[in-house]
Enzyme design. Structure first.
Site, PDB file in Angstrom:
ATOM      1  N   GLU A 198      -6.385  -6.405   4.313  1.00 27.46           N
ATOM      2  CA  GLU A 198      -5.549  -5.327   4.244  1.00 27.46           C
ATOM      3  C   GLU A 198      -3.435  -6.232   4.334  1.00 27.46           C
ATOM      4  OE1 GLU A 198      -4.079  -1.466   4.543  1.00 27.46           O
ATOM      5  OE2 GLU A 198      -6.168  -0.798   5.340  1.00 27.46           O
ATOM      6  N   CYS A 237      -3.080   6.533   5.872  1.00 32.51           N
ATOM      7  CA  CYS A 237      -4.353   5.946   6.862  1.00 32.51           C
ATOM      8  C   CYS A 237      -3.856   5.561   8.323  1.00 32.51           C
ATOM      9  CB  CYS A 237      -4.889   4.934   6.382  1.00 32.51           C
ATOM     10  SG  CYS A 237      -7.010   4.413   6.487  1.00 32.51           S
ATOM     11  N   LYS A 240       3.455   2.424   3.686  1.00 34.91           N
ATOM     12  CA  LYS A 240       2.504   1.933   4.239  1.00 34.91           C
ATOM     13  C   LYS A 240       2.843   0.402   5.284  1.00 34.91           C
ATOM     14  CE  LYS A 240      -2.434   1.249   6.667  1.00 34.91           C
ATOM     15  NZ  LYS A 240      -4.113   1.477   5.552  1.00 34.91           N
ATOM     16  N   ASN A 296      -8.657   5.452   4.214  1.00 33.62           N
ATOM     17  CA  ASN A 296     -10.808   4.673   3.432  1.00 33.62           C
ATOM     18  C   ASN A 296     -10.458   4.490   4.965  1.00 33.62           C
ATOM     19  OD1 ASN A 296     -10.830   3.807   0.176  1.00 33.62           O
ATOM     20  ND2 ASN A 296      -8.485   5.838   1.430  1.00 33.62           N
ATOM     21  N   ASN A 337       0.337  -1.012  -0.049  1.00 28.73           N
ATOM     22  CA  ASN A 337       0.353  -0.119  -0.032  1.00 28.73           C
ATOM     23  C   ASN A 337       1.096   0.971  -0.009  1.00 28.73           C
ATOM     24  OD1 ASN A 337      -2.359   1.908   0.695  1.00 28.73           O
ATOM     25  ND2 ASN A 337      -3.287   1.081   2.016  1.00 28.73           N
TER      26      ASN A 337
END
Length: 304
Positions: free
Chosen positions: A146, A172, A127, A197, A110
């Site tokens: 994820e 995020c 991420k 998100n 990500n």
């Protein structure tokens, strides 16, 4: 002499699973052009800004899963965003799903990038704090896979010189972790930006649902204040494929004050005049790391 710039957040409304990348890039181009017409120097776009939030589904077809990832950046479809940014002289931050093949092995991240006003990629972040779960959980109204579809980032929390500012990135869930902010604060980041998100419903702890916006803004304001940095968070928002995503994209000053906040659940551009020298104001007089930190007492943070 102050160092002034205009910072923007380009919030996205929902992206349908059937929406093409060409359509999504068209929406991003509209916001980029809108921002440039308002004198913006740099705009922040959301996490996974090119597709719907696909970790809410459990995929068994690898080819279908791979279709959500970018194997090059920019690819042919996304390149107009870079070209237009260069023509307009505006930089941007963009989140997307990255697929790389190393030694014949697929690796998925990500990812977020920083692009300067010449259209050149000058920074990348992957991420680190991946939320959710790895296996299908039948009780959930939507999945949050994820941990199945990405591996934790391997680039640390870098800080880059982007035109006139020192910038770092989060994605995020990273914004909830104080270590994210402190590492970049110690590296001198003046703007810490990223996308999200965030569902307004958290199936494991639904009793927290009414706090979703509060916790989001709390994380942004505390992170900015405790590290003397400007911050900007761009959300993908609204009802996306049956999942309501949090709005309240924002820009926060080093004092922790919210200086710009979205008011819709659709594509929206907000801006703020940013004085980068305000970071020094906080770091010299309140959070002076060299004068006041006592790192010999912080070892436990890195042990667990």
């Amino acid at each position: 002499m102050t160092r002034q710039m205009i910072l923007a957040v380009g919030q996205q409304g929902p992206i349908a699973r059937a929406e093409t990348r060409e359509q999504v890039v068209g929406r991003l181009l509209d916001m980029l052009t809108n921002a440039a017409s308002r004198g913006v120097n740099f705009i922040v776009f959301p996490e996974l800004a090119l597709t719907t939030f696909f970790p809410r589904w459990h995929f068994t077809d690898e080819a279908e899963l791979d279709s959500f990832y970018e194997t090059e950046m920019p690819g042919p479809v996304v390149r107009p965003l870079f070209e237009t940014a260069a023509e307009l002289g505006i930089g941007f931050n963009l989140g997307y799903a990255e697929l790389v093949v190393e030694g014949g092995v697929k690796r998925r991240f990500n990812t977020s990038i920083l692009v300067d006003k010449s259209g050149k990629i000058v920074g990348k972040y992957r991420k680190i704090h991946l939320p959710g779960h790895k296996e299908y959980e039948a009780y959930r109204p939507f999945q949050h896979l994820e941990k199945r579809y990405f591996e934790p980032g391997d680039l640390g929390f870098p800080v880059y010189d982007v035109d006139a500012a020192k910038m770092g990135m989060f994605i995020c869930n990273d914004r909830r972790w104080p270590e994210t902010w402190r590492v970049m604060g110690l590296k001198g980041a003046e703007i810490i930006c990223g996308g999200y998100n965030t569902p307004t419903h958290n199936p494991p702890v639904p009793q927290h649902d009414h706090l979703t916006s509060f916790h989001h803004l709390l994380s942004m304001q505390a992170g900015s204040y405790q590290n003397g940095a400007w911050s900007a968070a761009a959300g993908k928002v609204g009802m996306e494929e049956g999942c309501m995503l949090l709005g309240h994209s924002c820009i926060v000053a080093p004092t922790g004050e919210i200086v710009a906040l979205t008011t819709t659940l659709e594509d929206e551009v907000i801006t703020a005049a940013v004085d980068l020298d305000r970071c020094r104001e906080l770091r010299e007089h309140i959070f002076n790391f060299k004068a006041h930190r006592q790192p010999q007492h912080y070892g436990l943070i890195a042990e667990f």
